[in-house]
Design a protein around this motif. Structure first.
Motif: not given
Length: 349
Positions: A95-124
């Motif tokens: 089932v996991y391989a019947q659609g799009g490559d999960y590596h691409d989808t999950v990593k894209k969302a993780l990177k988006h979340l990581a960028r959001w986190m950096v914006a939420q806690v800026p450098s001192d």
């Protein structure tokens, strides 16, 4: 960082499971990994052995990490994945391989979340220091399942995969390592009880005991990771499975709570990957393979392994109509493919 806002953002990006684990989580799992490797149960997956020390705990991979954000995306199927066993002229793809490559989808969302986190806690501004993050999806030496268990997403079932009370056995996992000190969640208690359905369902008896798997007998390993000829004594049990196996996942009683509506749309099955005709797969050349499996995680195994798997499924089919395409493979330039075709022809004749 506000945990509620972080979790809300993760869910907005398509993650249905969220939890936080401490950076020193899962040392017991590291010991089990070492025992598993010492038994040789990893087969030819040499990278597992080479990266064992870095897998031991998050700080072994990145000493600066303080918290691990564990995340999951659902790929719960709408149809029974075991139903295709009744169609011997078709190949069964996990089932996991019947659609799009999960590596691409999950990593894209993780990177988006990581960028959001950096914006939420800026450098001192007084020190110029900030926080750092690293994202991981299945391709780095990270023990995603034990970390997800430590973060409260679910527990590792007797089939060694993660089980969620909300999403059953159908979760893609990802992780964000961060230097932020975040309040961890409580680990999830195991809830398998006395159930052994997953162990009993395995066609090749790949589970020597609960919570243990011998990859060398696992159909997922044999059809995906294993490069050479598949052992003769295991071929008949493979049936028409040509990429992976869902049997131990599909029978889990906790799947009754999984909802296909929670599955990420990127993982929706593609028609050509749901139940491909074995005759078509046997006729694939390299260009045809790349075209059919473009954008799919299947593309990484290459044409040879896919046609080898299709030949074994054809040999198990009992269908004389598959003899002609198999005969064309007897002289294939890939000796593993040619050997599988000869075996299949002997079975069908």
């Amino acid at each position: 960082m506000d945990r509620r806002l972080l979790e809300d953002k993760a869910r907005e990006l398509g993650f249905c499971a969220f939890g936080i684990a401490p950076a020193d989580a899962a040392p017991a799992s590291a010991a089990r990994l070492r025992e598993w490797l010492d038994r040789g149960a990893h087969g030819s997956m040499i990278w597992m052995e080479e990266t064992a020390e870095r897998r031991a705990r998050p700080t072994s991979l990145w000493p600066d990490v303080r918290s691990v954000i564990a995340l999951g995306m659902s790929y719960a199927p709408a149809a029974d994945p075991l139903a295709l066993a009744e169609h011997p002229d078709r190949g069964r793809i996990s089932v996991y391989a019947q659609g799009g490559d999960y590596h691409d989808t999950v990593k894209k969302a993780l990177k988006h979340l990581a960028r959001w986190m950096v914006a939420q806690v800026p450098s001192d501004p007084s020190t110029g220091s900030g926080h750092s993050l690293k994202v991981f999806v299945d391709t780095a030496p990270v023990m995603e399942k034990p970390l997800a268990e430590a973060a409260g997403l679910g527990w590792q079932g007797k089939h060694t995969n993660l089980v969620s009370r909300e999403d059953g056995s159908w979760l893609f996992l990802g992780a964000i390592f961060t230097t932020l000190e975040l309040e961890p969640d409580s680990p999830h208690a195991p809830r398998c009880g006395s159930c052994t359905r997953c162990l009993d369902a395995c066609p090749t008896n790949a589970f020597p005991a609960p919570f243990q798997i011998d990859a060398r007998r696992c159909i997922s390993y044999l059809t995906i990771e294993h490069k050479g000829p598949i052992p003769n004594e295991l071929r008949t049990a493979i049936g028409n499975r040509i990429y992976g196996c869902d049997d131990c996942l599909a029978v889990c009683p906790w799947n009754r709570f999984a909802q296909a509506a929670r599955a990420n749309a990127a993982f929706a099955p593609r028609a050509e990957l749901t139940a491909p005709a074995l005759a078509d797969l046997l006729a694939l050349d390299d260009a045809g393979f790349r075209q059919v499996f473009s954008g799919s995680p299947i593309k990484r195994i290459g044409r040879g392994r896919m046609v080898r798997n299709a030949a074994i499924a054809a040999g198990n089919s009992g269908l004389p109509d598959l003899i002609p395409p198999l005969q064309k493979l007897v002289e294939d330039e890939d000796p593993v493919v040619a050997e599988a075709a000869v075996w299949a022809l002997e079975r069908l004749r």
